[in-house]
Design an enzyme around this catalytic site. Structure first.
Site, PDB file in Angstrom:
ATOM      1  N   LYS A 136     -38.499   9.789 -13.434  1.00  0.00           N
ATOM      2  CA  LYS A 136     -38.025  11.181 -13.377  1.00  0.00           C
ATOM      3  C   LYS A 136     -36.655  11.324 -14.022  1.00  0.00           C
ATOM      4  O   LYS A 136     -36.337  12.360 -14.604  1.00  0.00           O
ATOM      5  CB  LYS A 136     -38.012  11.696 -11.935  1.00  0.00           C
ATOM      6  CG  LYS A 136     -39.406  11.784 -11.341  1.00  0.00           C
ATOM      7  CD  LYS A 136     -39.760  13.155 -10.808  1.00  0.00           C
ATOM      8  CE  LYS A 136     -41.271  13.250 -10.682  1.00  0.00           C
ATOM      9  NZ  LYS A 136     -41.777  14.316  -9.891  1.00  0.00           N
ATOM     10  N   LYS A 149     -50.163   8.836 -15.190  1.00  0.00           N
ATOM     11  CA  LYS A 149     -50.846   9.508 -14.072  1.00  0.00           C
ATOM     12  C   LYS A 149     -50.912  11.025 -14.287  1.00  0.00           C
ATOM     13  O   LYS A 149     -50.022  11.604 -14.910  1.00  0.00           O
ATOM     14  CB  LYS A 149     -50.158   9.113 -12.759  1.00  0.00           C
ATOM     15  CG  LYS A 149     -49.457  10.204 -12.017  1.00  0.00           C
ATOM     16  CD  LYS A 149     -48.844   9.757 -10.736  1.00  0.00           C
ATOM     17  CE  LYS A 149     -47.750  10.746 -10.370  1.00  0.00           C
ATOM     18  NZ  LYS A 149     -48.046  11.767  -9.423  1.00  0.00           N
ATOM     19  N   LYS A 168     -48.862  17.358 -11.672  1.00  0.00           N
ATOM     20  CA  LYS A 168     -48.933  18.821 -11.722  1.00  0.00           C
ATOM     21  C   LYS A 168     -47.784  19.442 -12.511  1.00  0.00           C
ATOM     22  O   LYS A 168     -47.839  20.601 -12.888  1.00  0.00           O
ATOM     23  CB  LYS A 168     -49.048  19.421 -10.318  1.00  0.00           C
ATOM     24  CG  LYS A 168     -47.846  19.235  -9.408  1.00  0.00           C
ATOM     25  CD  LYS A 168     -48.026  20.030  -8.116  1.00  0.00           C
ATOM     26  CE  LYS A 168     -48.098  19.148  -6.894  1.00  0.00           C
ATOM     27  NZ  LYS A 168     -46.871  18.389  -6.629  1.00  0.00           N
TER      28      LYS A 168
HETATM   29  P1  ATP Z   1     -44.924  16.218  -9.692  1.00  0.00           P
HETATM   30  O1  ATP Z   1     -45.642  16.406 -10.973  1.00  0.00           O
HETATM   31  O2  ATP Z   1     -44.105  17.392  -9.292  1.00  0.00           O
HETATM   32  O3  ATP Z   1     -44.160  14.926  -9.612  1.00  0.00           O
HETATM   33  P2  ATP Z   1     -47.322  15.239  -8.478  1.00  0.00           P
HETATM   34  O4  ATP Z   1     -48.490  15.941  -9.051  1.00  0.00           O
HETATM   35  O5  ATP Z   1     -47.059  13.870  -8.977  1.00  0.00           O
HETATM   36  O6  ATP Z   1     -46.037  16.138  -8.564  1.00  0.00           O
HETATM   37  P3  ATP Z   1     -46.762  15.041  -5.629  1.00  0.00           P
HETATM   38  O7  ATP Z   1     -46.542  16.326  -4.947  1.00  0.00           O
HETATM   39  O8  ATP Z   1     -45.557  14.239  -5.946  1.00  0.00           O
HETATM   40  O9  ATP Z   1     -47.633  15.236  -6.939  1.00  0.00           O
HETATM   41  O10 ATP Z   1     -47.783  14.156  -4.783  1.00  0.00           O
HETATM   42  C1  ATP Z   1     -48.574  14.610  -3.720  1.00  0.00           C
HETATM   43  C2  ATP Z   1     -49.600  13.561  -3.355  1.00  0.00           C
HETATM   44  O11 ATP Z   1     -50.583  13.450  -4.388  1.00  0.00           O
HETATM   45  C3  ATP Z   1     -49.042  12.152  -3.157  1.00  0.00           C
HETATM   46  O12 ATP Z   1     -49.716  11.541  -2.093  1.00  0.00           O
HETATM   47  C4  ATP Z   1     -49.376  11.458  -4.444  1.00  0.00           C
HETATM   48  O13 ATP Z   1     -49.498  10.069  -4.291  1.00  0.00           O
HETATM   49  C5  ATP Z   1     -50.703  12.094  -4.788  1.00  0.00           C
HETATM   50  N1  ATP Z   1     -50.932  12.086  -6.237  1.00  0.00           N
HETATM   51  C6  ATP Z   1     -50.184  12.720  -7.164  1.00  0.00           C
HETATM   52  N2  ATP Z   1     -50.680  12.534  -8.393  1.00  0.00           N
HETATM   53  C7  ATP Z   1     -51.776  11.746  -8.223  1.00  0.00           C
HETATM   54  C8  ATP Z   1     -52.732  11.188  -9.142  1.00  0.00           C
HETATM   55  N3  ATP Z   1     -52.642  11.405 -10.435  1.00  0.00           N
HETATM   56  N4  ATP Z   1     -53.729  10.435  -8.630  1.00  0.00           N
HETATM   57  C9  ATP Z   1     -53.835  10.207  -7.312  1.00  0.00           C
HETATM   58  N5  ATP Z   1     -52.964  10.697  -6.406  1.00  0.00           N
HETATM   59  C10 ATP Z   1     -51.946  11.457  -6.844  1.00  0.00           C
END
Ligand code: ATP
Ligand code: LTN
Length: 338
Positions: free
Chosen positions: A120, A202, A205
């Protein structure tokens, strides 16, 4: 029937998501889907971690709107607000208070090792703030406040869970047993859903490229188009291999949503091409998300119902959190309230 005794014996689950956008298929498969499966066996708290999302610059009005939408997405996906405590992190001040105390027993060296911080910091070069660095301490506070036994998350959060366990153990050793040591609960398939555009990264969002992710509220056409455009390879063979990360990702999505094992999915797609694979994966996603989208539309009409959930659940969470916070304050030597 769920008697008071049964309720008391149940283990505790805590997890959360950042309201940084509409939830993606990665959030759903990696975490939310598990939360729904766990809600009957455990006492669960599911949080919208709005304070965490401030570590990246947010538009205030959008953040407010997204936070409410994430709460509605939790419920639309199947979390029962009668069975689970669904609440905003910022409505429980104990999270920030405990976070401060824990930050005083967390070392810079430990935080420096966090891969999410490194990633990040690289992505937000102009805004490497202190909150981004201490993010895992606030996450530890979230979990430890409720004495959680299990934390269902995607694989990317494994390292943060480790540091939460280290902080809890250190506190307990120094001041006496206060915290339950939490364990990560990570799904076997789908713990890391990859970007559709760069399948070695990965799915996230907050990706700038909308084609990289599927939002759980995306319309069927959009889902089919995004899957059609998903990056694969020139092998032309459907195999479950690290050499073919795009195809592997599609198989993981298919297997998690259909409940079929990877082996049986491979049999199913034997002698088929990427076009067939994409079509079936797209259709499987559309069908899995359809009921969620319908319930979301219903919830949007029901403002008072959502307001009530926010209020009632916030009060309940506050009550549990205060209990732990008071114990911690006493242990570290802060003066009692008179
Ligand atoms: P951001 O893009 O704002 O970092 P994010 O999409 O990575 O957000 P988070 O809100 O940080 O999502 O994560 C919420 C949950 O979803 C956590 O348990 C995280 O491990 C899970 N998660 C996020 N992205 C993935 C993915 N690509 N595959 C599986 N699990 C995920
Ligand atoms: N750090 C997590 C979100 C998060 C969380 C938590 C998850 C904040 N607090 C407590 C589980 C338990 C993320 O970035 N996905």
């Amino acid at each position: 029937m769920d008697t008071a005794q049964n309720q008391a014996k149940k283990k505790i689950i805590f997890s959360g998501m950042q309201p940084t956008g509409v939830l993606t298929l990665g959030n759903y498969i990696g975490a939310l889907k598990n939360w729904i499966d766990l809600q009957d066996q455990y006492n669960c708290l599911y949080c919208i971690v709005d304070l965490h999302s401030l570590t990246v610059r947010q538009d205030p009005a959008r953040l407010r709107k997204r936070s409410r939408e994430v709460l509605m997405q939790y419920i639309a996906a199947g979390l029962d607000p009668e069975k689970n405590i669904i609440f905003y992190q910022s409505h429980v001040p104990a999270h920030s208070e405990l976070s401060w105390i824990l930050s005083c027993i967390t070392y810079m060296g430990e935080l420096n090792r966090m891969t999410q911080f490194k990633e990040k910091a690289q992505k937000n070069e102009g805004n490497v703030n202190a909150g981004l660095f201490t993010y895992p301490v606030l996450m530890a506070a979230d979990i430890l406040l409720y004495q959680a036994d299990l934390v269902p998350v995607g694989e990317d959060q494994k390292q943060h869970l480790e540091i939460a366990r280290d902080i809890a153990t250190r506190f307990n050793n120094r001041y006496g047993n206060v915290f339950t040591i939490p364990e990560a609960y990570i799904p076997k398939v789908g713990a890391r859903i990859m970007s559709l555009q760069e399948p070695t990264k990965k799915m996230s969002k907050s990706d700038e490229n909308e084609n990289a992710y599927i939002q759980i509220l995306d319309e069927p056409n959009r889902i089919m188009n995004k899957i059609k455009r998903a990056v694969t390879d020139s092998e032309g063979q459907i195999r479950y291999s690290d050499q073919q990360p795009g195809v592997k990702n599609l198989l993981n999505i298919y297997s998690s949503l259909s409940g079929e094992s990877i082996e049986s999915a491979l049999e199913h797609f034997e002698n088929k091409g990427y076009g067939d694979l994409k079509k079936e994966v797209g259709e499987t996603i559309v069908e899995a998300l359809r009921p969620i989208q319908e319930r979301f539309k219903e919830l949007e009409k029901n403002k008072d119902y959502i307001d009530q959930i926010i209020k009632d659940n916030g009060d309940k969470a506050n009550c549990f959190a205060q209990r732990t916070l008071r114990k911690v304050q006493k242990k570290v030597g802060l003066p009692p309230r008179i």
